[in-house]
Design an enzyme around this catalytic site. Structure first.
Site, mmCIF file in Angstrom:
data_model
loop_
_atom_site.group_PDB
_atom_site.id
_atom_site.type_symbol
_atom_site.label_atom_id
_atom_site.label_comp_id
_atom_site.label_asym_id
_atom_site.label_seq_id
_atom_site.Cartn_x
_atom_site.Cartn_y
_atom_site.Cartn_z
ATOM 1 N N ASP A 12 6.909 31.642 34.440
ATOM 2 C CA ASP A 12 7.275 30.685 35.073
ATOM 3 C C ASP A 12 8.416 31.176 36.025
ATOM 4 O O ASP A 12 8.519 30.930 37.329
ATOM 5 C CB ASP A 12 8.154 29.665 34.481
ATOM 6 C CG ASP A 12 7.170 28.754 33.420
ATOM 7 O OD1 ASP A 12 6.043 28.479 34.222
ATOM 8 O OD2 ASP A 12 7.233 28.558 32.368
ATOM 9 N N ARG A 92 20.835 27.233 26.201
ATOM 10 C CA ARG A 92 20.403 26.624 27.499
ATOM 11 C C ARG A 92 22.055 26.396 28.127
ATOM 12 O O ARG A 92 22.167 26.664 29.443
ATOM 13 C CB ARG A 92 19.390 25.276 27.715
ATOM 14 C CG ARG A 92 18.255 25.684 27.259
ATOM 15 C CD ARG A 92 17.647 26.752 27.985
ATOM 16 N NE ARG A 92 16.168 26.891 27.718
ATOM 17 C CZ ARG A 92 15.460 28.018 27.780
ATOM 18 N NH1 ARG A 92 16.135 28.938 28.202
ATOM 19 N NH2 ARG A 92 14.221 27.497 27.606
ATOM 20 N N ASP A 121 14.194 21.282 28.471
ATOM 21 C CA ASP A 121 15.138 22.276 29.097
ATOM 22 C C ASP A 121 15.396 21.734 30.499
ATOM 23 O O ASP A 121 16.604 22.310 30.832
ATOM 24 C CB ASP A 121 14.481 23.552 29.044
ATOM 25 C CG ASP A 121 14.257 24.244 27.765
ATOM 26 O OD1 ASP A 121 15.255 24.148 26.899
ATOM 27 O OD2 ASP A 121 13.299 24.909 27.492
ATOM 28 N N SER A 169 3.872 29.840 25.939
ATOM 29 C CA SER A 169 5.200 29.847 26.448
ATOM 30 C C SER A 169 6.050 30.212 25.568
ATOM 31 O O SER A 169 6.264 29.420 24.563
ATOM 32 C CB SER A 169 5.160 28.516 27.021
ATOM 33 O OG SER A 169 6.621 28.119 27.466
HETATM 34 N N1 ARG Z 1 10.966 22.216 21.937
HETATM 35 C C1 ARG Z 1 12.218 23.150 21.934
HETATM 36 C C2 ARG Z 1 13.177 22.469 22.493
HETATM 37 O O1 ARG Z 1 13.370 21.458 23.430
HETATM 38 C C3 ARG Z 1 11.865 24.398 22.751
HETATM 39 C C4 ARG Z 1 11.725 24.485 24.222
HETATM 40 C C5 ARG Z 1 11.361 25.748 24.470
HETATM 41 N N2 ARG Z 1 11.233 26.053 25.745
HETATM 42 C C6 ARG Z 1 10.244 27.113 26.345
HETATM 43 N N3 ARG Z 1 10.608 27.399 27.656
HETATM 44 N N4 ARG Z 1 9.178 27.515 26.060
HETATM 45 O O2 ARG Z 1 14.496 22.796 22.447
#
Ligand code: ARG
Length: 389
Positions: A12, A92, A121, A169
């Site tokens: 990404d 994050r 995110d 991912s």
């Molecule tokens: N579902 C998890 C969360 O919302 C993981 C997110 C994973 N992000 C990614 N860019 N693969 O915290």
């Protein structure tokens, strides 16, 4: 236009780096924030940033800050959302905060991130950026251009960078790793071994269990097997130990902020052991009523963190309560690691509420006869209707 892009070197953010230049006419500064990803990823990210035309690439070591200000607060709150220890969510906030800070320092007009419009995110990034640097424009190219991963792969291929045709991912930090996409999108399909990096399959784990001891001070882990360690080191060491035993593989259905129900796969060996041990220590030193109220506060705290609401006064208000309870959460917990499982097998604390004298079946303790008068009145309000006949 000068743009600061949060950059991991994955699919990404690589696509974003080129798109920002080609579609947005931007001059891009890439920033990678170290929250404990595996170190080989940093060199790769730097190479890709250069190759794809970043005018500058910055590395920020935020490991200590991540553990101190985010992970340890989460331990105190038993941070967990639908069985997931919030690993990605927590990271994050420092990452987005650093992007805001660097964008202001570099005099950028915008901050960019690689989030899609389907995930969680984007909430954590957008809310943090707009609270930390309200004047900055936020650009999320993948979301704005409504791209699929396949489209990103094809686009980057044309830019001379090849990715596997459908990569997972993945996101990772010291507190855990998440794996999404491909066959994992079928909730029935078991995750293949290659999806995991921090844990080996329990069938490959040492057959002999091992017992370790974790020392806590005011709710945070400070020592492992009697040796005092800094947080980053302690979590790293525990990831290795528990990872060998295949501990902390998590496979859940998760309800995202947008209301999407998705299948998520995580591995979080250290988090699994530490949270288990922390809960066991709390059970020793907090009263039953404190535990019951705290459970609700913990759940609300976790929900706020999951939902992007770190910079919300309620998170701090909840922490005021949580902090107060943690003053007594000091002591030692023994955890047995066996293939695929971390089991608490002992606990002690100077603030223990357990009194053997009183509870033992073998010692006189208190006069049992006194209890009879208590049972006479206990639940009286509920018995009155029947007593009336
Ligand atoms: N579902 C998890 C969360 O919302 C993981 C997110 C994973 N992000 C990614 N860019 N693969 O915290």
């Amino acid at each position: 236009m000068k743009v600061v892009l949060g950059f991991s070197g994955g699919l990404d953010t690589c696509a974003c780096l080129r798109l920002l230049q080609e579609r947005y006419g931007a001059e891009v500064i890439t920033v990678i924030v170290d929250v404990g990803q595996r170190p080989e990823l940093f060199r790769l990210a730097e190479e890709r940033a250069k190759k794809l035309g970043a005018v500058k690439h910055l590395y920020i070591d935020a490991k200590e800050e991540f553990v101190r200000d985010y992970v340890f607060r989460s331990v105190k709150a038993n941070g967990c959302y639908e069985g997931y220890p919030l690993s990605i969510a927590l990271a994050r906030y420092p990452t987005a905060s650093w992007l805001a800070r660097k964008a202001l320092e570099e005099g950028a007009e915008a901050v960019a991130h690689g989030c899609t419009g389907k995930g969680n995110d984007q909430f954590r990034f957008d809310l943090t950026l707009s609270s930390q640097a309200p004047g900055l424009r936020i650009i999320a190219p993948v979301r704005e251009l409504n791209l699929t991963r396949e489209e990103e792969v094809r686009y980057l291929e044309k830019c001379g960078l090849s990715f596997p045709s459908t990569p997972y991912s993945v996101d990772e930090n010291l507190w855990g790793r998440s794996i999404e996409g491909r066959e994992l999108e079928d909730p029935l399909s078991p995750p293949p071994e290659e999806a995991f990096q921090l844990t080996q399959h329990p069938s490959r784990a040492p057959r002999e269990p091992t017992t370790l001891s974790l020392g806590f001070e005011e709710g945070v882990p400070v020592s492992l097997n009697g040796k005092r360690l800094g947080g980053v080191e302690l979590i790293g060491e525990l990831n290795r130990l528990a990872g060998r035993y295949g501990i902390g593989r998590i496979d859940v259905m998760e309800d995202r902020i947008l209301g999407l129900k998705v299948r998520e796969v995580y591995e979080a060996p250290a988090a699994t052991v530490i949270l288990e041990a922390h809960r066991a220590l709390e059970a020793l030193v907090l009263t039953g009523e404190e535990l019951a109220v705290k459970q609700r506060m913990d759940q609300k705290w976790s929900e706020m963190v999951y939902r992007g609401r770190w910079f919300d006064p309620l998170r701090e208000d909840l922490e005021a309560f949580i902090e107060a309870t943690q003053r007594r959460v000091t002591g030692e917990v023994r955890v047995e690691l066996s293939p695929g499982r971390a089991q608490v097998v002992g606990r002690s604390s100077p603030h223990s509420l357990y009194d053997r004298e009183i509870v033992s079946f073998h010692l006189p303790g208190f006069d049992q006869r006194m209890a009879a008068s208590v049972t006479k009145f206990h639940g009286l309000d509920g018995r009155v209707p029947r007593m009336r006949g």
